[in-house]
Design an enzyme around this catalytic site. Structure first.
Site: not given
Length: 278
Positions: A173, A223
């Site tokens: 992440y 994203y």
């Protein structure tokens, strides 16, 4: 609240909003400001530089530039581009920050037996773990840690019964470039403080120690919160990663970051180990 004060939580970013806790009352707004403090701590402690952060941005854009599904497709950048990009929250520049996009990811989770009936290339969950950064708020080391990674990693690797040397690709992440550096160190791919030189020397490149965020990540790929990292790991383990496919990738390390504990930078950390062998 003490002293009989009443705050409203309306989803706004005004001083009355406690969505991210009391730090908003002192000007600490949004994820960029918090991760900027991680970056500044790392710089002051280890001598990490803006160019080290830039090395992450350049490498992940290099992956994205050859992936048609990435927002950075066909748009490689240089370290000079990074250094010339506007400052957002010192020391983070625009190219240190992820790119919000609209999109969707669907992940189907079922038993291993059922998965083998549905596809000839299932990806298996080998291990999972979780840690919560609120612990580091209490011991005063919150900016020295990018989440509470140690217990998350320990549980996941113990469940999987493997070691770090068995991991072929990492899918982190990556809301900001500092996040990649600190996770490389916390997981043990390099020593504390060596993340910047490690990346600058090619450590996360296709032929490096640990190919990382091979679809461009959130910085240059797309994203979809925690699903960005999962989707890319699954593609790699299925052999569907196209121009950035890592040869013989069998095990992928995936990380997640979120679920605020009520105070800025009290996000949880998740570790997943995925594999293409039962």
């Amino acid at each position: 609240p003490s002293g009989g004060q009443t705050f409203k939580s309306s989803g706004s970013t005004g001083f009355g909003d406690i969505g991210y806790g009391y730090p908003t009352r002192h000007g600490l707004f949004g994820a960029a400001s918090t991760h900027a403090l991680h970056a500044r701590w790392h710089m002051d402690t280890y001598g990490t530089t803006s160019r080290h952060l830039g090395a992450v941005a350049v490498e992940l854009r290099r992956y994205a530039s050859v992936r048609p599904d990435a927002v950075g497709f066909g748009q490689p950048i240089t370290i000079e581009d990074h250094q010339a990009s506007p400052m957002i929250v010192d020391p983070l520049r625009r190219l240190d920050c992820c790119r919000d996009t609209d999109g969707g990811v669907a992940v189907l989770v079922t038993t291993a037996e059922r998965a083998r009936q549905l596809t000839d290339r299932p990806v298996y969950v080998m291990g999972a773990g979780m840690g919560h950064n609120i612990r580091n708020w209490y011991n005063g080391t919150v900016y020295a840690h990018h989440d509470d990674i140690e217990p998350a990693a320990a549980r996941a690797f113990a469940q999987a019964g493997i070691g770090l040397d068995d991991v072929d690709i990492a899918s982190f992440y990556d809301p900001f470039t500092i996040s990649v550096l600190m996770q490389l160190e916390a997981y043990g791919f390099c020593k504390p403080g060596e993340g910047g030189p490690f990346v600058a020397a090619g450590g996360i490149a296709p032929d490096g120690r640990i190919p990382t965020n091979t679809g461009g990540g959130q910085l240059s790929g797309f994203y979809c919160t925690g699903f960005t990292a999962i989707a890319e790991a699954v593609r790699q383990l299925r052999g569907d990663a196209g121009a950035t496919q890592v040869r013989d990738a069998r095990v992928g390390l995936v990380s997640g970051h979120g679920t605020n504990g009520g105070i800025q930078n009290t996000w949880a950390h998740a570790t997943l180990l995925l594999g293409n062998q039962p």
